[in-house]
Design a protein around this motif. Structure first.
Motif, PDB file in Angstrom:
ATOM      1  N   ILE A 131       0.867  -1.172   0.000  1.00 48.71           N
ATOM      2  CA  ILE A 131       0.000   0.000   0.000  1.00 48.71           C
ATOM      3  C   ILE A 131       0.905   1.223   0.000  1.00 48.71           C
ATOM      4  CG2 ILE A 131      -1.929  -1.137   1.154  1.00 48.71           C
ATOM      5  CD1 ILE A 131      -1.078   0.324   3.705  1.00 48.71           C
ATOM      6  N   TRP A 135      -1.305   6.273   2.202  1.00 50.66           N
ATOM      7  CA  TRP A 135      -2.498   5.572   2.670  1.00 50.66           C
ATOM      8  C   TRP A 135      -2.230   4.839   3.971  1.00 50.66           C
ATOM      9  CZ3 TRP A 135      -7.258   6.434   1.534  1.00 50.66           C
ATOM     10  CH2 TRP A 135      -7.589   6.986   0.306  1.00 50.66           C
ATOM     11  N   LEU A 139      -4.299   5.509   7.371  1.00 46.62           N
ATOM     12  CA  LEU A 139      -5.002   4.417   8.053  1.00 46.62           C
ATOM     13  C   LEU A 139      -4.533   4.284   9.501  1.00 46.62           C
ATOM     14  CD1 LEU A 139      -5.119   1.711   5.241  1.00 46.62           C
ATOM     15  CD2 LEU A 139      -7.018   3.077   6.134  1.00 46.62           C
TER      16      LEU A 139
END
Length: 190
Positions: A131, A135, A139
């Motif tokens: 990822i 991101w 998160l």
């Protein structure tokens, strides 16, 4: 030894080339640094004296030479924005950056090495997915940060003003960014 010598020469050449490129690009950009520092209501005399003080009245070769000579003596110059020595600003940020790098590396190794070893022994057992770091960081903030996170465990407002005088809050402030970079780096180590 010969290989290291060649690599060192290439490294020095790349540094000189990069410094020349950045210097040239900064001189090509439109605008006058002295006018920005002096402000919009500066007189012509003030601009002239400021250009002389900053060394902008010299030729480009002399400006570059002065910068390299200062760099060799450990003088990185003065920030146009803050007016403070660049070396002092870099060293003040290093007290946060270096511990963050070390913590990120430890997290990356703690994640990457065991998963890499497990992947060797059980090829189909681990599926590595990547990822983007942005991101991953978002998160982690949404999951763990105080105020907006689901668990509310870690601060997300940056490094404390007290710095390392409050070591527990300083380390807590480094955990989220270290996790974000360490997890991503751990996946590449794997």
């Amino acid at each position: 030894m010969r290989f290291l010598g060649k690599r060192l020469l290439l490294f020095v050449g790349a540094l000189v080339g990069l410094s020349l490129l950045v210097f040239a690009l900064l001189r090509i950009l439109p605008g006058d640094v002295a006018a920005v520092v002096a402000g919009t209501n500066a007189t012509a005399e003030r601009l002239t004296s400021l250009r002389a003080q900053m060394g902008l009245d010299k030729s480009y070769a002399a400006q570059y030479g002065d910068w390299v000579l200062g760099l060799l003596h450990g003088d990185l110059g003065t920030s146009v924005v803050s007016g403070k020595a660049v070396s002092a600003q870099v060293s003040s940020r290093a007290s946060v950056t270096f511990p963050l790098i070390v913590l990120s590396l430890l997290i990356a190794l703690a994640i990457g090495l065991p998963l890499g070893c497990a992947a060797v022994f059980h090829a189909a057992a681990i599926v590595a997915g990547a990822i983007p770091a942005l991101w991953g960081g978002l998160l982690l903030i949404l999951l763990f940060s105080k105020g907006i996170g689901l668990m509310g465990l870690l601060p997300s407002q940056g490094f404390p003003d007290a710095g390392w005088a409050a070591p527990l809050s300083a380390m807590a402030a480094l955990v989220l960014p270290a996790l974000a970079t360490g997890i991503i780096a751990g996946a590449s180590i794997m």
